[in-house]
Design a protein around this motif. Structure first.
Motif, short mmCIF file in Angstrom:
data_model
loop_
_atom_site.label_atom_id
_atom_site.label_comp_id
_atom_site.label_asym_id
_atom_site.label_seq_id
_atom_site.Cartn_x
_atom_site.Cartn_y
_atom_site.Cartn_z
N ALA A 227 -12.79 13.82 12.46
CA ALA A 227 -11.83 14.82 11.99
C ALA A 227 -11.18 14.44 10.67
O ALA A 227 -10.84 15.33 9.88
N VAL A 228 -11.00 13.14 10.41
CA VAL A 228 -10.12 12.73 9.32
C VAL A 228 -10.80 11.91 8.24
O VAL A 228 -10.49 12.05 7.05
N CYS A 229 -11.72 11.04 8.62
CA CYS A 229 -12.16 9.97 7.71
C CYS A 229 -13.25 10.41 6.73
O CYS A 229 -14.19 11.12 7.11
N ASP A 230 -13.13 9.94 5.49
CA ASP A 230 -14.18 10.13 4.50
C ASP A 230 -15.29 9.09 4.69
O ASP A 230 -16.47 9.43 4.60
N ARG A 231 -14.89 7.85 4.92
CA ARG A 231 -15.85 6.78 5.18
C ARG A 231 -15.31 5.93 6.33
O ARG A 231 -14.13 6.02 6.68
N VAL A 232 -16.20 5.12 6.89
CA VAL A 232 -15.82 4.24 7.99
C VAL A 232 -16.32 2.84 7.70
O VAL A 232 -17.45 2.65 7.25
N SER A 233 -15.46 1.86 7.95
CA SER A 233 -15.84 0.46 7.87
C SER A 233 -15.92 -0.10 9.29
O SER A 233 -14.99 0.06 10.08
N VAL A 234 -17.05 -0.71 9.60
CA VAL A 234 -17.27 -1.30 10.93
C VAL A 234 -17.17 -2.81 10.80
O VAL A 234 -17.93 -3.44 10.05
N LEU A 235 -16.22 -3.40 11.53
CA LEU A 235 -16.12 -4.86 11.58
C LEU A 235 -17.11 -5.37 12.60
O LEU A 235 -17.00 -5.07 13.80
N ILE A 236 -18.07 -6.11 12.11
CA ILE A 236 -19.15 -6.59 12.97
C ILE A 236 -19.61 -7.95 12.48
O ILE A 236 -19.75 -8.16 11.27
N ASP A 237 -19.75 -8.91 13.35
CA ASP A 237 -20.21 -10.25 12.98
C ASP A 237 -19.34 -10.85 11.89
O ASP A 237 -19.82 -11.49 10.95
#
Length: 277
Positions: A227-237
């Motif tokens: 609904a809101v985000c332009d991009r997403v950052s995934v914290l992984i490893d």
């Protein structure tokens, strides 16, 4: 999605190439540890001015830790943090104070002072940064309360007299008190029912457009991401993978696949499609 790939980790654009892109936040080579436990290792993270960046990851991945490190509540073991063009480690106390006035933070539990009314809570940062007459202090606080979508009578209630959703909005009003350029949200829809969460998402989207905010939103709520985000950052490893949701759905990492393409991810995508139809 552009950017170099290092050990399978897709970097935010410009993270290491010296790009002059207009950034609100640039985190480079960040290592965060608590005792022997390493939370982030050589992590790069960038947020463009005017975008809404979602920040997701599994339990213990360090989402809130990263946000708290950026705003100076945790100290990194290595790396640099630049916010609104300033290297936070190179600022003196007065410069830190001035920079902090340019961002607002909504913590997961609202972090309101229980003994103060909503209006008094919103006035706290205004009192800390400005010398204002009691009348102007009250009027400015009332404007922020109205922006948050709270009814006028909520101004004179204490947090214990409010519902969970209203406490979130009161915390948001306080985060907006100093007219920030940058807004940090830590799990803003946690604990809200689906209707309340959807209304809060819409409020954030409306405020972002109206006030030209840059927003960093730590969340686990897939509906909010769509609904809101332009991009997403995934914290992984211990590092970050970044992109639009459609791009991240192509990533082969098992956690990312399950998160975006599992049952909850498919349901969130279907909800988004129905709204856009």
């Amino acid at each position: 999605m552009t950017g170099a790939s290092r050990d399978g980790i897709v970097e935010a654009p410009g993270a290491r190439d010296g790009s002059q892109e207009d950034l609100a936040i640039r985190v480079s080579g960040l290592t965060t540890r608590f005792g022997p436990k390493v939370i982030h290792e050589d992590l790069d993270f960038e947020v463009r001015r005017g975008e809404v960046m979602g920040l997701v990851g599994g339990s213990g991945s360090g989402k809130s830790v990263l946000m708290r490190t950026i705003v100076g509540l945790n100290r990194q073991s290595a790396g640099t943090v630049e916010v609104l063009g300033r290297d936070v480690d190179r600022l003196n106390d007065a410069e830190h104070q001035q920079l902090r006035s340019r961002w607002g933070v909504l913590f997961q539990d609202g972090a309101l002072f229980s003994s103060l009314t909503v209006l008094q809570n919103v006035a706290v940062p205004l009192r800390a940064h400005y010398r204002l007459s009691p009348r102007l202090l009250r009027e400015l606080s009332e404007v922020k309360i109205a922006l948050s979508g709270l009814p006028a009578d909520a101004a004179h209630k204490r947090p214990s007299e409010l519902s969970g959703g209203m406490r979130k909005r009161a915390g948001l009003a306080r985060a907006l008190a100093l007219d920030p350029e940058l807004l940090f949200l830590d799990e803003p829809t946690a604990g809200l029912d689906p209707v309340g969460a959807s209304e809060f998402d819409q409020l954030i989207a409306d405020l972002q457009r109206a006030l030209d905010l840059t927003v960093v939103m730590v969340t686990h709520d897939l509906d909010s991401l769509y609904a809101v985000c332009d991009r997403v950052s995934v914290l992984i490893d211990k590092r970050v993978k970044v992109g639009r949701i459609a791009e991240l759905e192509q990533d082969p990492h098992p956690w990312i696949q399950e998160y975006f393409l599992g049952p909850r991810g498919r349901a969130a995508a279907a909800t988004r499609e129905r709204r856009e139809a």
